[in-house]
Design a protein around this motif. Sequence first.
Motif, PDB file in Angstrom:
ATOM      1  N   ASP B  27       0.804  -1.137   0.006  1.00  0.00           N
ATOM      2  CA  ASP B  27      -0.153  -0.008   0.105  1.00  0.00           C
ATOM      3  C   ASP B  27       1.046   1.275   0.028  1.00  0.00           C
ATOM      4  N   VAL B  28       0.950   2.007  -1.233  1.00  0.00           N
ATOM      5  CA  VAL B  28       1.779   2.991  -1.292  1.00  0.00           C
ATOM      6  C   VAL B  28       1.430   4.230  -0.318  1.00  0.00           C
ATOM      7  N   ALA B  29       0.162   4.263  -0.025  1.00  0.00           N
ATOM      8  CA  ALA B  29      -0.362   5.622   0.778  1.00  0.00           C
ATOM      9  C   ALA B  29       0.554   5.731   1.805  1.00  0.00           C
ATOM     10  N   GLY B  30       1.001   7.018   1.948  1.00  0.00           N
ATOM     11  CA  GLY B  30       1.771   7.292   3.354  1.00  0.00           C
ATOM     12  C   GLY B  30       3.104   7.140   3.260  1.00  0.00           C
ATOM     13  N   ILE B  31       3.433   6.458   2.183  1.00  0.00           N
ATOM     14  CA  ILE B  31       5.190   6.114   2.070  1.00  0.00           C
ATOM     15  C   ILE B  31       6.088   7.506   1.811  1.00  0.00           C
ATOM     16  N   LYS B  32       6.994   7.334   2.564  1.00  0.00           N
ATOM     17  CA  LYS B  32       7.772   8.729   2.284  1.00  0.00           C
ATOM     18  C   LYS B  32       9.006   8.266   1.304  1.00  0.00           C
ATOM     19  N   TRP B  33       9.142   8.703  -0.102  1.00  0.00           N
ATOM     20  CA  TRP B  33       9.982   8.197  -1.113  1.00  0.00           C
ATOM     21  C   TRP B  33      11.295   9.117  -0.676  1.00  0.00           C
ATOM     22  N   ILE B  34      12.378   8.279  -1.116  1.00  0.00           N
ATOM     23  CA  ILE B  34      13.764   8.969  -0.983  1.00  0.00           C
ATOM     24  C   ILE B  34      14.440   8.430  -2.295  1.00  0.00           C
ATOM     25  N   MET B  35      15.481   8.900  -2.641  1.00  0.00           N
ATOM     26  CA  MET B  35      16.395   8.589  -3.923  1.00  0.00           C
ATOM     27  C   MET B  35      17.252   7.409  -3.094  1.00  0.00           C
ATOM     28  N   ASN B  36      17.225   6.372  -3.925  1.00  0.00           N
ATOM     29  CA  ASN B  36      17.901   5.066  -3.526  1.00  0.00           C
ATOM     30  C   ASN B  36      19.595   5.407  -3.172  1.00  0.00           C
ATOM     31  N   PRO B  37      19.924   5.228  -1.721  1.00  0.00           N
ATOM     32  CA  PRO B  37      21.027   5.727  -1.242  1.00  0.00           C
ATOM     33  C   PRO B  37      22.496   5.344  -2.377  1.00  0.00           C
ATOM     34  N   TYR B  38      22.316   4.200  -2.931  1.00  0.00           N
ATOM     35  CA  TYR B  38      23.450   4.058  -3.843  1.00  0.00           C
ATOM     36  C   TYR B  38      23.559   4.816  -5.010  1.00  0.00           C
ATOM     37  N   ASP B  39      22.219   5.381  -5.560  1.00  0.00           N
ATOM     38  CA  ASP B  39      22.025   6.073  -6.539  1.00  0.00           C
ATOM     39  C   ASP B  39      22.606   7.426  -6.341  1.00  0.00           C
ATOM     40  N   GLU B  40      22.355   8.042  -5.122  1.00  0.00           N
ATOM     41  CA  GLU B  40      22.951   9.172  -4.444  1.00  0.00           C
ATOM     42  C   GLU B  40      24.466   9.260  -5.145  1.00  0.00           C
ATOM     43  N   ILE B  41      25.016   8.303  -4.565  1.00  0.00           N
ATOM     44  CA  ILE B  41      26.519   8.184  -4.857  1.00  0.00           C
ATOM     45  C   ILE B  41      26.997   8.187  -5.973  1.00  0.00           C
ATOM     46  N   ALA B  42      26.100   7.634  -7.116  1.00  0.00           N
ATOM     47  CA  ALA B  42      26.325   7.469  -8.298  1.00  0.00           C
ATOM     48  C   ALA B  42      26.166   8.988  -9.018  1.00  0.00           C
ATOM     49  N   VAL B  43      25.216   9.792  -8.528  1.00  0.00           N
ATOM     50  CA  VAL B  43      25.122  11.231  -8.912  1.00  0.00           C
ATOM     51  C   VAL B  43      26.273  11.940  -8.382  1.00  0.00           C
ATOM     52  N   GLU B  44      26.513  11.774  -7.153  1.00  0.00           N
ATOM     53  CA  GLU B  44      27.911  12.362  -6.832  1.00  0.00           C
ATOM     54  C   GLU B  44      29.181  12.153  -7.331  1.00  0.00           C
ATOM     55  N   GLU B  45      29.393  10.991  -7.942  1.00  0.00           N
ATOM     56  CA  GLU B  45      30.573  10.532  -8.635  1.00  0.00           C
ATOM     57  C   GLU B  45      30.567  11.311  -9.929  1.00  0.00           C
ATOM     58  N   ALA B  46      29.323  11.340 -10.507  1.00  0.00           N
ATOM     59  CA  ALA B  46      29.159  12.005 -11.840  1.00  0.00           C
ATOM     60  C   ALA B  46      29.651  13.360 -11.560  1.00  0.00           C
ATOM     61  N   LEU B  47      29.140  13.939 -10.677  1.00  0.00           N
ATOM     62  CA  LEU B  47      29.354  15.491 -10.345  1.00  0.00           C
ATOM     63  C   LEU B  47      30.779  15.663 -10.161  1.00  0.00           C
ATOM     64  N   ARG B  48      31.465  14.611  -9.434  1.00  0.00           N
ATOM     65  CA  ARG B  48      32.841  14.912  -9.062  1.00  0.00           C
ATOM     66  C   ARG B  48      33.668  14.780 -10.411  1.00  0.00           C
ATOM     67  N   ILE B  49      33.304  13.926 -11.137  1.00  0.00           N
ATOM     68  CA  ILE B  49      33.912  13.722 -12.569  1.00  0.00           C
ATOM     69  C   ILE B  49      33.602  14.978 -13.414  1.00  0.00           C
ATOM     70  N   LYS B  50      32.589  15.571 -13.421  1.00  0.00           N
ATOM     71  CA  LYS B  50      32.361  16.880 -14.160  1.00  0.00           C
ATOM     72  C   LYS B  50      33.438  18.026 -13.587  1.00  0.00           C
ATOM     73  N   GLU B  51      33.497  17.948 -12.392  1.00  0.00           N
ATOM     74  CA  GLU B  51      34.023  19.049 -11.662  1.00  0.00           C
ATOM     75  C   GLU B  51      35.690  18.763 -12.049  1.00  0.00           C
ATOM     76  N   ALA B  52      36.195  17.630 -11.990  1.00  0.00           N
ATOM     77  CA  ALA B  52      37.612  17.150 -12.336  1.00  0.00           C
ATOM     78  C   ALA B  52      37.877  17.738 -13.664  1.00  0.00           C
ATOM     79  N   LYS B  53      36.927  17.913 -14.407  1.00  0.00           N
ATOM     80  CA  LYS B  53      37.083  17.987 -15.801  1.00  0.00           C
ATOM     81  C   LYS B  53      36.875  19.636 -16.175  1.00  0.00           C
ATOM     82  N   GLY B  54      36.951  20.261 -15.056  1.00  0.00           N
ATOM     83  CA  GLY B  54      36.499  21.630 -15.046  1.00  0.00           C
ATOM     84  C   GLY B  54      35.249  22.140 -15.870  1.00  0.00           C
ATOM     85  N   GLY B  55      34.220  21.276 -15.570  1.00  0.00           N
ATOM     86  CA  GLY B  55      33.111  21.402 -16.112  1.00  0.00           C
ATOM     87  C   GLY B  55      32.806  20.896 -17.607  1.00  0.00           C
ATOM     88  N   ALA B  56      33.706  20.226 -18.234  1.00  0.00           N
ATOM     89  CA  ALA B  56      33.675  19.864 -19.554  1.00  0.00           C
ATOM     90  C   ALA B  56      32.893  18.675 -19.712  1.00  0.00           C
TER      91      ALA B  56
END
Lengths: 324, 258
Positions: B27-56
């Motif tokens: 029953d999905v009523a009342g469930i609090k949804w969050i981003m999958n914690p491992y996917d958050e790590i994936a987003v962070e890694e992508a951002l760090r790669i972008k930063e390391a490339k000077g935004g390229a």
Amino acid sequence: MPRTLVFCEYDNLGIKKGTQELLTLVQKIHIDSFALLLGNNGFNFAPLIEQLGTFGVKNVFVCQNEILKYYNPESFTQALNLTVESCKPELILASSSMMAKDLFPRLAAKIKTGVVSDCNSLEITTEKVVVTRPLYSGKCTAQVDFLNSPIKVVLMRANQLPIEKAQTPSSPKVNTLSLPPLDLKTTVKSIVQGTVGKVDLTEANIIVSGGRGLGGPQNFKLLEDLASVLGGAVGASRAVADAGWVPHSLQVGQTGKTVSPTLYIACGISGAIQHLAGMSGSKVIVAINKDPEAPIFKKATYGIVGDLFEVVPLLTEEFRRILT
Amino acid sequence: MRIYVCVKQVPDTETKLKLKEDSTGIDVAGIKWIMNPYDEIAVEEALRIKEAKGGAANVTVVSVGPKSRITDCIRSALAMGADDGIAIDTAYEIDPFATAHLIHAALKKETSVDLILTGKLAIDDNCSSTGQALAEYLGIPHTSVVSKLTLQESGALAEREVEGGSREIVELRLPCLIAVNKGLNTPRYASLPGIMKAKKKPIKECTGSELGGDTFLKIKYSHFQLPAEKPPVKLIQGDSAQQAKELCRLLKEEAKVF
């Protein structure tokens, strides 16, 4: 009965326990089955084949190639695909190990079928294959139905099925498969070995786990002593893995390993919901904690409210006395 | 460099789970949804790669599921710093294989894909299948349970955990898919300006049926059950020596562990 292929995992000690459980099952219900062994050129498979014989295995596929020395999703997918083409199974069984959970979704995508991992029950009849698995961190379980899946791929958690040898061992017929040359885009450069001889957490039948109550990394020795007497493995809570007391590979819980041992002994672990998510599938849970209100006692079969620094060494002594 | 990150929304672990009356799901009523914690790590890694490339680099976040849920999830990744999103709306829950097929269909419309990052598994179904299936459909290499990642001229160098606590160093040619593990990084919190900016970042919307629908479904869950009530804990009394002795006896004679 569905024609079944059992993917066999092994280490220095022989066929792994999770695989032995599956071999026991297929032998008991007299399925038309095949076992598969993959490995490096020149690897001596004879002892493993003999061990398969003790489980009554009649047919073994062996595929040897230097690109199968280490697990590589590309070469292993190809080897599996080749096996599937030659033995045409309706069901593939494997242990839900870290390797299998990486490999089989890729194979399934290739052969356009479905895979179910982490299964905790499996029933095979002439009409159907019924599997269940936990969902939502073990807060519920569900039956899994295959759709449009010509081959059902089932990855079973370890410690769910009994291990029994066949009454009369067989001499398996060996079929050799050869892998064509592949242009691999993945290369295993090196392996940094963990501590040799340690039981893997996901396969361990007994786990002794520690949390913040241990006070510091130096005190994990207490748990290692107990685990070694019990022939088990050491685990840890997230708090202590995050604090760097133990490597993350030992963490049990939502963002760590999901384990399903027969016996789980939680020492100085309060039992946060994230931890329970990783171990609530254990059959017998022992909690040792000085706080009688710790949530871990709600999940435990047996509880000791007390000082783990006193209790754990005494347990080690007592087990050493009764088990040896 | 074009980096794609696949993210999923999952129920918060603290959420108390209720089943539908007919046991066909939760029953999905009342469930609090969050981003999958491992996917958050994936987003962070992508951002760090972008930063390391000077935004390229461009970081696109992709999600599949009911529209409002995935849009929230994509927005939170955009608030962390990702550039844009692709929302693939499916009205119902789908399996990892159909998810991978839909993402594959969406990525085929993109000009180029150099790197795909995602979590090693989602904490709701624990399948750890979508990444590998997507890599196979795209015909690119993958590796999973990655706790260290270095991008080189020739490809990606990944350190991953394998059985028995050993670690493997794997080299993959680009484009490739990396499914990340805890320990790779610590995801950042979205800043207030980040959250404001995220509202204006573009999200491409499409529906699952436009991309081939649910014809790729391979597994379906039924007969949901809550675990049986555990009998209350047996507390062992006495001093430490008595407790230790009694526990050993119970494990041997009553629980028959040995």
